[in-house]
Design a protein around this motif. Structure first.
Motif, mmCIF file in Angstrom:
data_model
loop_
_atom_site.group_PDB
_atom_site.id
_atom_site.type_symbol
_atom_site.label_atom_id
_atom_site.label_comp_id
_atom_site.label_asym_id
_atom_site.label_seq_id
_atom_site.Cartn_x
_atom_site.Cartn_y
_atom_site.Cartn_z
ATOM 1 N N GLN A 141 0.826 -1.222 0.000
ATOM 2 C CA GLN A 141 0.000 0.000 0.000
ATOM 3 C C GLN A 141 0.850 1.258 0.000
ATOM 4 O OE1 GLN A 141 -0.500 2.305 2.634
ATOM 5 N NE2 GLN A 141 0.804 1.248 4.119
ATOM 6 N N SER A 173 -5.655 -2.902 1.265
ATOM 7 C CA SER A 173 -4.880 -2.301 2.352
ATOM 8 C C SER A 173 -4.798 -0.782 2.169
ATOM 9 C CB SER A 173 -3.479 -2.922 2.373
ATOM 10 O OG SER A 173 -2.708 -2.328 3.359
ATOM 11 N N ALA A 174 -4.601 -0.329 0.924
ATOM 12 C CA ALA A 174 -4.542 1.121 0.666
ATOM 13 C C ALA A 174 -5.866 1.777 1.084
ATOM 14 C CB ALA A 174 -4.262 1.372 -0.812
#
Ligand code: MRU
Length: 343
Positions: A141, A173-174
């Motif tokens: 990320q 995740s980002a």
């Protein structure tokens, strides 16, 4: 909530990915031959997921075995390993998972203990994979800036793994880090994993996703709408050359031509130090009907000559970084996979 694959004590259950996105149908296999067929026929697909399916199939064969002589039991189990090894040739995770099961079989001296150990190992391979994907996501990320539009190809998501995904794990995740990102999912002819599976997964997660045809990728890159490309992998050779879904190579060239970073996200089990480079990777040839027909409708003339390689190789020189659970190899063309496999 959907799941890719599950160990159900006396059965292996999986979502039939051939039916997506129209129907969410689960299959429950009580016979290891059916699990092997499920891998061949793409009920389950994606490199880590087919490794997990093979491990569970071997565990299923073990608990169903009626043999009571340890040597006969071991040779039956080794034959079962061979059957799973012949299901699909390209993704190294399949062979990696089978080897973990084979090591247990070879060392065992007691049938009941071996059965328990095989069941335990298959579940462990599954559980570990989810944790690995979370770590890949965390490392990856950092390469996705707030406001990015990310292009992805094929499906390297929860449904290609034990859960969460590799390339889609990085995207997830980002998003979990609060970044506002958009995803362009290429449809991925011929089997349409991007349209049927990636778009389905991301849509379910409320991630801002736009579906495009594969041949639109260059157009959107040229218009500066894409900030990076992220894909999964089926096998990464010692020099960093990467086999992934057919068309990935084309995407990598387009990304390079437009100065767009091209990331590969994969577990360490996808790294194959025994394969020196991409030329040595066996590319699966699949049934030509996957091209001649779309969802049962014939779209090519009867009898026309067709080729259907399922994967291609992206040279390391086109890859900006390989993101794994143990860290990131930047510029793999310079180092190959050495920095991660040599400790
Ligand atoms: O033929 P498939 O659908 O098994 O191909 C899948 C891919 O190419 C994926 O990108 C790859 O396995 C990585 S999955 C995390």
């Amino acid at each position: 909530m959907y799941y890719t694959i599950r160990w159900d004590e006396t059965a292996v259950s999986m979502l039939d990915q051939r039916m997506l996105p129209v129907q969410e149908v689960y299959r429950h296999y009580t016979n290891y031959h059916d699990v092997a067929d499920a891998i061949r026929s793409m009920v389950v697909r994606g490199a880590p997921a087919i490794g997990i399916a093979a491990a569970m199939g071997i565990a299923l064969a073990a608990i169903k075995s009626k043999i009571n002589n340890i040597n006969d039991f071991k040779s039956e189990m080794l034959q079962v390993c061979q059957i799973f090894a012949s299901t699909r040739p390209t993704a190294v995770n399949l062979f990696w998972a089978i080897n973990r099961m084979r090591n247990i079989i070879e060392k065992s001296e007691d049938i009941d203990a071996c059965k328990n150990d095989l069941v335990h190992e298959a579940q462990k391979i599954h559980q570990e994979d989810i944790e690995i994907n979370k770590k890949i996501g965390e490392f990856g990320q950092k390469y996705i800036g707030d406001g990015f539009t990310v292009m992805t190809y094929c499906n390297a998501g929860a449904l290609a793994t034990g859960g969460y995904g590799t390339a889609l794990g990085v995207i997830r995740s980002a998003v979990e880090h609060g970044k506002k990102i958009k995803v362009y999912s290429c449809e991925t002819r011929p089997y349409l994993q991007g349209a049927r599976i990636t778009a389905w997964e991301l849509f379910k997660d409320n991630i801002d996703t736009t579906l495009i045809c594969d041949n639109m990728a260059g157009h959107f890159m040229k218009k500066s709408e894409i900030q990076c490309v992220i894909v999964g992998a089926d096998r990464i050779a010692a020099n960093g050359d990467t086999a992934n879904k057919i068309g990935t190579y084309t995407m990598s060239i387009l990304a390079k031509a437009h100065g767009i970073p091209f990331y590969v996200a994969a577990p360490i089990s996808t790294l194959d130090p025994d394969t020196p480079d991409g030329n040595s990777i066996i590319i699966e040839e699949r049934n030509i009907d996957e091209i001649a027909y779309i969802q049962g409708v014939q779209i090519a003339p009867e009898g026309i000559f067709i080729k259907n390689p399922a994967f291609d190789v992206t040279p390391a020189a086109n890859i900006t970084a390989i993101i794994t659970e143990k860290g990131v190899i930047e510029n793999p063309a310079v180092t190959g996979i050495g920095p991660l496999v040599n400790g």
